[in-house]
Scaffold this motif. Structure first.
Motif, short mmCIF file in Angstrom:
data_model
loop_
_atom_site.label_atom_id
_atom_site.label_comp_id
_atom_site.label_asym_id
_atom_site.label_seq_id
_atom_site.Cartn_x
_atom_site.Cartn_y
_atom_site.Cartn_z
N ASP A 111 17.12 -76.91 -15.60
CA ASP A 111 16.79 -78.24 -15.08
C ASP A 111 18.04 -79.12 -15.06
OD1 ASP A 111 14.72 -80.32 -14.37
OD2 ASP A 111 15.58 -81.23 -16.17
N LEU A 112 18.33 -79.69 -13.89
CA LEU A 112 19.54 -80.50 -13.73
C LEU A 112 19.52 -81.70 -14.66
CD1 LEU A 112 22.20 -80.97 -12.23
CD2 LEU A 112 20.90 -82.25 -10.49
N ALA A 113 18.37 -82.37 -14.78
CA ALA A 113 18.28 -83.54 -15.65
C ALA A 113 18.57 -83.17 -17.11
CB ALA A 113 16.89 -84.17 -15.54
N ALA A 114 18.09 -82.01 -17.53
CA ALA A 114 18.34 -81.56 -18.91
C ALA A 114 19.81 -81.26 -19.12
CB ALA A 114 17.49 -80.32 -19.21
N MET A 115 20.45 -80.65 -18.13
CA MET A 115 21.88 -80.34 -18.25
C MET A 115 22.71 -81.61 -18.30
SD MET A 115 22.51 -76.87 -16.00
CE MET A 115 21.74 -77.43 -14.47
N GLU A 169 15.73 -83.53 -28.03
CA GLU A 169 15.09 -84.57 -27.22
C GLU A 169 14.53 -83.98 -25.93
OE1 GLU A 169 14.40 -87.82 -27.87
OE2 GLU A 169 15.06 -87.29 -29.89
N VAL A 170 15.27 -83.06 -25.33
CA VAL A 170 14.78 -82.40 -24.11
C VAL A 170 13.49 -81.65 -24.39
CG1 VAL A 170 15.28 -80.56 -22.44
CG2 VAL A 170 17.06 -82.20 -23.06
N ILE A 171 13.46 -80.94 -25.52
CA ILE A 171 12.27 -80.16 -25.88
C ILE A 171 11.10 -81.08 -26.19
CG2 ILE A 171 11.31 -78.54 -27.58
CD1 ILE A 171 14.17 -77.36 -27.82
N LYS A 172 11.38 -82.20 -26.87
CA LYS A 172 10.30 -83.17 -27.15
C LYS A 172 9.68 -83.70 -25.88
CE LYS A 172 11.94 -85.21 -31.47
NZ LYS A 172 12.44 -86.45 -32.08
N ILE A 175 7.70 -79.56 -23.96
CA ILE A 175 7.75 -78.40 -24.84
C ILE A 175 7.91 -77.10 -24.06
CG2 ILE A 175 5.25 -78.02 -24.89
CD1 ILE A 175 7.74 -77.62 -27.83
N GLU A 176 7.46 -77.09 -22.80
CA GLU A 176 7.58 -75.88 -21.99
C GLU A 176 9.03 -75.60 -21.58
OE1 GLU A 176 4.90 -76.14 -18.70
OE2 GLU A 176 3.10 -76.05 -19.96
N SER A 177 9.88 -76.60 -21.76
CA SER A 177 11.29 -76.43 -21.39
C SER A 177 12.10 -75.76 -22.51
CB SER A 177 11.91 -77.79 -21.07
OG SER A 177 12.05 -78.57 -22.26
N MET A 178 11.44 -75.37 -23.59
CA MET A 178 12.17 -74.84 -24.74
C MET A 178 13.09 -73.66 -24.40
SD MET A 178 10.86 -73.46 -28.45
CE MET A 178 10.26 -75.07 -28.97
N PRO A 179 12.63 -72.64 -23.65
CA PRO A 179 13.53 -71.51 -23.37
C PRO A 179 14.83 -71.93 -22.69
CG PRO A 179 11.27 -70.94 -22.84
CD PRO A 179 11.28 -72.41 -23.11
N GLU A 180 14.72 -72.74 -21.62
CA GLU A 180 15.95 -73.14 -20.93
C GLU A 180 16.76 -74.12 -21.77
OE1 GLU A 180 15.45 -76.14 -17.57
OE2 GLU A 180 13.43 -75.32 -17.71
N ALA A 181 16.09 -74.94 -22.59
CA ALA A 181 16.82 -75.86 -23.46
C ALA A 181 17.66 -75.09 -24.48
CB ALA A 181 15.84 -76.79 -24.17
N LEU A 182 17.12 -73.99 -24.97
CA LEU A 182 17.88 -73.17 -25.92
C LEU A 182 19.05 -72.47 -25.24
CD1 LEU A 182 14.97 -71.68 -28.08
CD2 LEU A 182 16.52 -73.56 -28.64
#
Length: 230
Positions: A111-115, A169-172, A175-182
């Protein structure tokens, strides 16, 4: 030019060629990540073999020069530095391949926003720019530029230090973004190591040009003192 001078000139060209390849690998891994381009990521993995081949050839060439010419003074320092720079570049190539493998293995786009919120894109760009500037410092024997790398590495360290909190914060938020956040957290950790390898290279440039050894450089934010020079 003497035979030794010719061989050292050729060795320097080889190192620069390897440098350019490693820069390309790092950039392609970044593009693969941003575009979620698995084919480009696979290209990085395939070309990792070329990086490894460069490392082996440069090692052999250094050994041959030592054996045939018994270099002294700046020629000796250059060869000792070249061996270490060669290793550092190979490790950066490994990091680029690892990032590319994350793209190949991931089932979802990053996710661009997460990056952006984790400063990972900014960190990636700075890591690439630092690597480019170490090459310029090497080519021009510019120890002022080499020394600037230490301060710029602090930027990468700061982003890495805050990475756990920003990724949390991204994961909070989702929660479904956890794999890409890691994955993002892992990439940040790897980019911090690119900074460390580049800093090692800068130290080697200063060593061979100025005959000074910088040991356990203390970054400016630590407040523990200046670099120790022998």
């Amino acid at each position: 030019m003497t035979p030794l001078e010719n061989e050292i000139t050729a060795l320097k060209k080889e190192l620069i060629s390897m440098w350019i390849l490693v820069q390309s690998q790092l950039n392609k891994a970044k593009d693969a990540m941003l575009q979620f381009d698995k084919d480009l990521a696979r290209e990085v993995l395939v070309k990792e073999k070329r990086v490894n081949s460069f490392e082996l050839k440069i090692d052999r060439d250094c050994e041959n020069i030592f054996a045939l010419h018994c270099p002294v003074a700046i020629d000796l320092r250059f060869l000792l530095a070249a061996l270490k720079i060669n290793t550092n570049l190979e490790r950066i190539g490994d990091i680029a391949a690892s990032i590319a493998k994350y793209v190949v293995d991931s089932s979802v786009n990053f996710d661009l926003a997460a990056m952006e919120s984790t400063s990972m894109i900014r960190m990636y760009e700075e890591a690439v720019n630092i690597l480019i500037d170490t090459r310029t410092a090497f080519e021009k024997e510019d120890t002022v530029l080499a020394r600037s790398i230490f301060k710029r590495d602090d930027v990468l360290d700061a982003i890495n230090d805050n990475a756990a909190a920003t990724v949390a914060e991204v994961i909070k938020g989702n929660i479904e973004s956890m794999p890409e956040a890691l994955y993002i957290l892992s990439i940040i950790r790897k980019l911090e190591r690119v900074g460390d390898q580049s800093k090692n290279i800068a130290e080697e440039i200063i060593f061979y040009v100025e005959a000074k050894i910088l040991k356990h450089y203390q970054s400016s934010h630590s407040g523990t003192g200046d670099d120790e020079i022998i």
